[in-house]
Design a protein around this motif. Structure first.
Motif, short mmCIF file in Angstrom:
data_model
loop_
_atom_site.label_atom_id
_atom_site.label_comp_id
_atom_site.label_asym_id
_atom_site.label_seq_id
_atom_site.Cartn_x
_atom_site.Cartn_y
_atom_site.Cartn_z
N ILE A 114 0.84 -1.21 0.00
CA ILE A 114 0.00 0.00 0.00
C ILE A 114 0.87 1.25 0.00
O ILE A 114 0.60 2.20 -0.74
N THR A 115 1.93 1.27 0.82
CA THR A 115 2.79 2.45 0.84
C THR A 115 3.49 2.62 -0.50
O THR A 115 3.65 3.75 -0.97
N ARG A 116 3.89 1.54 -1.12
CA ARG A 116 4.54 1.64 -2.44
C ARG A 116 3.56 2.13 -3.49
O ARG A 116 3.93 2.89 -4.39
N MET A 117 2.30 1.71 -3.40
CA MET A 117 1.29 2.16 -4.34
C MET A 117 1.05 3.67 -4.17
O MET A 117 1.01 4.42 -5.14
N PHE A 118 0.91 4.13 -2.91
CA PHE A 118 0.70 5.56 -2.67
C PHE A 118 1.93 6.38 -3.05
O PHE A 118 1.79 7.53 -3.46
N MET A 167 0.76 12.58 -0.27
CA MET A 167 0.78 11.13 -0.41
C MET A 167 2.19 10.61 -0.63
O MET A 167 2.60 9.61 -0.03
N THR A 168 2.95 11.29 -1.48
CA THR A 168 4.32 10.84 -1.78
C THR A 168 5.20 10.92 -0.55
O THR A 168 5.95 9.98 -0.24
N VAL A 169 5.14 12.02 0.17
CA VAL A 169 6.00 12.19 1.35
C VAL A 169 5.63 11.19 2.44
O VAL A 169 6.52 10.55 3.01
N ALA A 170 4.35 11.04 2.73
CA ALA A 170 3.94 10.09 3.76
C ALA A 170 4.34 8.67 3.39
O ALA A 170 4.90 7.92 4.20
N ALA A 171 4.08 8.27 2.15
CA ALA A 171 4.42 6.92 1.71
C ALA A 171 5.93 6.71 1.71
O ALA A 171 6.41 5.62 2.08
N ALA A 172 6.69 7.72 1.32
CA ALA A 172 8.16 7.59 1.33
C ALA A 172 8.69 7.42 2.74
O ALA A 172 9.55 6.56 2.99
#
Length: 185
Positions: A114-118, A167-172
């Motif tokens: 999920i984190t990689r998808m976001f 989304m990118t920062v949180a997932a990263a």
């Protein structure tokens, strides 16, 4: 935001690239590789899981941290805040959960896929808003064409790209944390 859009898009790609780089370099455990066991970290983790005060306080704080992240996200076009700050605050709630309740439990709440998808969706959303401006007959990241009223289009464009940044920062942040946390096992 229109003039700084290219710069911010570059920053989002840098964050995306950093997360992908961490995944490539240390993301997959190698067979036969011995990992050092840190006794202090293990004892600390066990102590956090058994500490009732930490568990209760973190359960009370995490929803407020998430709501504050949403406030920073959606208030960013009117005042201080935005996607970068909101993404870090949002990720900190999940990292706190993983530190207190264990990384494996946290991975059940937010699996790695999920984190990689976001991570990918955030970059695609940002770039997609830019391409939408071109498709509608304007320049890349021209928000004015996203709605009938140019001011509404500007507002919509900024909200969408800031959401993509968040989304990118949180997932990263979560992806990098999960990757480094896996190295301890």
């Amino acid at each position: 935001a229109s003039y700084r859009g290219y710069d911010t898009l570059g920053e989002v790609f840098v964050i995306f690239t950093a997360a992908v780089g961490v995944l490539i370099v240390i993301g997959r455990p190698q067979r036969g590789r011995r990992r050092s066991r840190r006794i202090i970290v293990g004892e600390l983790r066990l102590g956090m899981r058994q500490n009732v005060i930490l568990r209760v306080v973190s359960k009370l704080l995490i929803p407020f941290i998430l709501v504050f992240a949403l406030y920073v996200q959606w208030h960013g076009d009117f005042g201080p805040g935005g996607g970068f700050q909101a993404g870090v605050i949002f990720a900190s709630a999940f990292i706190l959960y993983a530190l207190i309740f264990d990384v494996d439990t946290s991975r059940m709440v937010v699996p790695s896929w999920i984190t990689r998808m976001f991570l990918s969706l955030g970059v695609l959303l940002y770039a997609g808003v830019g391409v939408a401006g071109m498709v509608l007959g304007g320049n890349f990241l021209n928000y004015f064409l996203l709605a009938q009223d140019p001011v509404q289009g500007q507002h919509l464009g900024i909200l969408l790209i800031e959401f993509g940044v968040g989304m990118t920062v949180a997932a990263a942040m979560i992806t990098i944390f999960y990757t480094f946390a896996r190295q301890e096992h």
